[in-house]
Design an enzyme around this catalytic site. Structure first.
Site, PDB file in Angstrom:
ATOM      1  N   CYS A  46       0.842  -1.195   0.000  1.00 50.09           N
ATOM      2  CA  CYS A  46       0.000   0.000   0.000  1.00 50.09           C
ATOM      3  C   CYS A  46       0.878   1.247   0.000  1.00 50.09           C
ATOM      4  CB  CYS A  46      -0.966  -0.040   1.188  1.00 50.09           C
ATOM      5  SG  CYS A  46      -2.361   1.099   1.021  1.00 50.09           S
ATOM      6  N   GLU A  95      -0.973  -9.584   3.675  1.00 50.79           N
ATOM      7  CA  GLU A  95      -0.802 -10.178   5.010  1.00 50.79           C
ATOM      8  C   GLU A  95      -2.113 -10.679   5.594  1.00 50.79           C
ATOM      9  OE1 GLU A  95      -1.211  -5.651   5.837  1.00 50.79           O
ATOM     10  OE2 GLU A  95      -0.442  -6.994   4.275  1.00 50.79           O
ATOM     11  N   HIS A 127      -3.240  -5.614   0.633  1.00 49.81           N
ATOM     12  CA  HIS A 127      -2.605  -6.074   1.872  1.00 49.81           C
ATOM     13  C   HIS A 127      -2.575  -7.612   1.892  1.00 49.81           C
ATOM     14  CE1 HIS A 127      -2.425  -2.246   4.221  1.00 49.81           C
ATOM     15  NE2 HIS A 127      -3.325  -1.892   3.312  1.00 49.81           N
TER      16      HIS A 127
END
Length: 656
Positions: free
Chosen positions: A436, A580, A578
């Site tokens: 990001c 993760e 994202h």
């Protein structure tokens, strides 16, 4: 599995102090029950007045975790998803704000004078929404002339929400779940949790016999001077629980070491809980050991007995899970990653999903993860003049790292240092992953250094920049009194804007001849979760590409750039999403795996291969990796290995 006629509920509460790890305890119970053949779902109840975690600061509540449907929730739902490999929705998180949330926005109470500015304006707005749901029902006559009160009307709403959401499958299969784990946020005795406690007390009778099990997570500290485990905090906590109408079926006691036999006996007598229902949650090397810790103490048998499921389940099978936990313990060969951040480096779970994703990838790559937290502002030239020691230390950490990661964030703070980190990684062939904001600073750096556009910037940081590399997404709408990502203090004003792109979005690969596509298994697209307001300026894409940037992934229109790579670099990847949030133990994020592999010298064209059986979409990467030696999963910035000091922290607390 089948055969479970009525929904079974396991309620997890916490006593004494917050941060004991009841989220990991609840997740581990769910993992064990799933291993027994049961279909499990989760509900997290949070008594605070916020409707969700969007505007909450990680310094108080940990990271904001994003779900597929765009809901922004607390970190415990991230634990639930990782431990059970399920996909939850915003309905799996109940807050006081949601219980009272407005059904239609026609309500228009004018705020008093004190509520004219933030944060009071936000508080007033939420309180109005709280009241609206109940008042709408009262105006329609739904309460049949009754006096509208917290009990029973609010408590009934909480129970009805639990019953409704418990029936929704979260594992991608047809049919309802069989067990719903309900975690009550906060600590027993909190004023704001009283309606929830009363609702659960009523619910224990509403669910009927053998359908309700209460697990109370409490603290058994060891006083250094005395050197013995003290039971009084747990006794007082259980007493408070009983005063609220709830009796624990199991005690899960947090302690540095396993509970002594005499301590269990004392707790059993004073809390009226059988010895075999008192579980020791002592410190373990990593949180993946917690399910095994529960099984070793036959926690699953106790819960099955209380819920009347003993004859309908099988012995839990966690071989694959435990193999990951043991592998993590045995890793020796280190890989050092510099994570360049500006905020919350003193908060252990502000970057929980980032840590977890790196750890998942390091296990696959057979490397012991060492994380150096680098304060971005300390890399700036200004710091060299004001605090030369901090400047030298920050650059020492960056230059000593095998790889660099710049996670998401917002606001002006530390942007200059993050740009310098991206420049260092690009010019020195150091593996780099920008997420990001991490991708955005990489674009700014490239435009300034390679294209020679010295004033290039994002309109987030300089609205009047001559060369806007990144611009606000056109569909962003004004939402007064809302905070932006990570509750940035710089964004607290009446002109703040809400992110337009949040939740799962599809990214299409423009070419298969790139590292990202190969890491994802040479698929056509991947689904990842977003949380952002700014995007690459379409007018500058051609200029950036002509200078060597390769945008290898876009949205469905092909106009919005989602993934960038520098093809000549060993590993320089930036993504707008994202990754993760969808990483799992045993199924790590492909891009995090690429970062760890490249930082370990394991990634090259011959080591990227398509995972067998992987279809289009997001999935685990299958890689050839050199076998590392084996010793502890996570180390802090000083390289010293740490054990699990709190169940809410993976591996160790963040280093300063």
């Amino acid at each position: 599995m089948g055969g479970v006629e009525k929904m079974k509920y396991v309620v997890v509460t916490s006593g004494v102090v917050s941060g004991l790890g009841n989220g990991v305890a609840a997740s581990s119970i769910g993992a064990v029950l799933k291993a027994c053949g049961l279909r499990v779902t989760f509900i997290k109840t949070d008594p605070y007045l916020n409707t969700d975690s969007r505007t909450m600061s990680p310094s108080e509540n940990g990271e904001v975790f994003v779900l597929d449907d765009g809901s922004e929730v607390g970190i415990d739902l991230g634990n639930y998803e990782r431990f059970l490999d399920v996909e939850l929705t915003g309905d799996n998180n109940i807050t006081a704000g949601k219980i009272y949330q407005v059904l239609n926005m026609s309500f228009s109470l004018q705020p008093p004078t004190w509520a004219s500015s933030y944060p009071f304006s936000r508080t007033w707005y939420v309180l109005v929404r709280f009241l609206q749901h109940v008042l709408d029902k009262e105006r329609r006559g739904d309460y049949l002339g009754k006096t509208v009160q917290v009990i029973p009307h609010i408590t009934d709403a909480i129970q009805e929400w639990i019953e409704r959401v418990a029936l929704i499958p979260v594992d991608g299969r047809e049919g309802r779940p069989e067990v719903c784990i309900v975690e009550l946020g906060g600590t027993i005795g909190d004023i704001e949790s009283r309606p929830f406690m009363e609702a659960l007390s009523q619910f224990s009778y509403r669910a009927e016999h053998n359908n309700f099990c209460l697990v109370h997570v409490s603290l058994v500290p060891v006083i250094d001077i005395v050197g013995e485990q003290k039971t009084k905090p747990t006794q007082c906590s259980v007493q408070s629980l009983r005063e609220l109408g709830l009796k624990p079926n199991l005690l899960a006691c947090r302690s540095t070491t396993p509970l002594n036999k005499n301590v269990k006996e004392k707790l059993s007598q004073s809390c009226h809980v059988p010895d075999d229902c008192i579980i020791s949650l002592n410190n373990v090397p990593n949180i993946w050991h917690v399910p095994s810790l529960l099984i070793d103490q036959k926690c699953h048998e106790a819960i099955m007995g209380i819920l009347g499921l003993a004859r309908l389940t099988v012995e839990p099978k966690l071989d694959a899970w435990m193999n990951i936990a043991r592998t993590c313990d045995q890793l020796l060969a280190p890989v050092r990653i510099a994570v360049v951040v500006e905020k919350y480096t003193n908060v252990s779970n502000a970057y929980q999903s980032i840590l977890e994703a790196m750890l998942h990838a390091s296990v696959v790559c057979q490397r012991r993860l060492v994380v150096d937290w680098v304060p971005a502002s300390d890399l700036d030239v200004e710091t060299a003049n004001e605090s030369p020691d901090l400047h030298e230390k920050a650059w020492g950490l960056l230059k000593g790292a095998d790889g660099v990661l710049v996670p998401g964030g917002c606001g002006h703070g530390g942007v200059g240092g993050k740009i310098l980190a991206a420049k260092y990684a690009r010019e020195n062939n150091v593996p780099y992953l920008g997420i990001c904001l991490g991708m955005q600073v990489a674009i700014i750096e490239f435009a300034r250094s390679v294209l020679g556009l010295k004033d290039a910037n994002s309109t987030e940081f300089d609205a009047g920049t001559r060369y806007p590399c990144l611009i606000e997404m056109p569909e962003v709408t004004v939402a007064a009194a809302f905070l932006w990502t990570f509750a940035c203090s710089e964004c607290i004003n009446t002109d703040s804007k809400m992110q337009a792109c949040v939740g799962s979005r599809r990214t299409f690969f423009r070419t298969m001849d790139c590292k990202s596509a190969k890491l994802y298994g040479s698929v056509n697209y991947t689904d990842e979760r977003h949380r952002r307001r700014y995007e690459v300026n379409p007018d500058m894409v051609g200029e950036l590409e002509s200078a060597g940037v390769e945008f290898v992934g876009t949205d469905e229109t092909g106009d919005r750039m989602e993934i960038l790579e520098l093809p000549w670099h060993p590993y320089f990847v930036g993504v707008q999403f994202h990754p993760e949030f969808r990483s799992r133990p045993g199924k790590p994020s492909p891009l995090f795996t690429g970062l760890i592999a490249a930082s370990s010298g394991l990634l090259d064209a011959g080591m990227l291969q398509s995972p067998a059986g992987l279809e289009n979409g997001n999935g685990p990467v299958s890689m050839k990796v050199a076998s590392g030696a084996s010793g502890g999963g996570y180390a802090n910035a000083s390289g010293l290995e740490e054990g699990l000091l709190g169940l809410h922290v993976s591996g160790a607390a963040l280093a300063h």
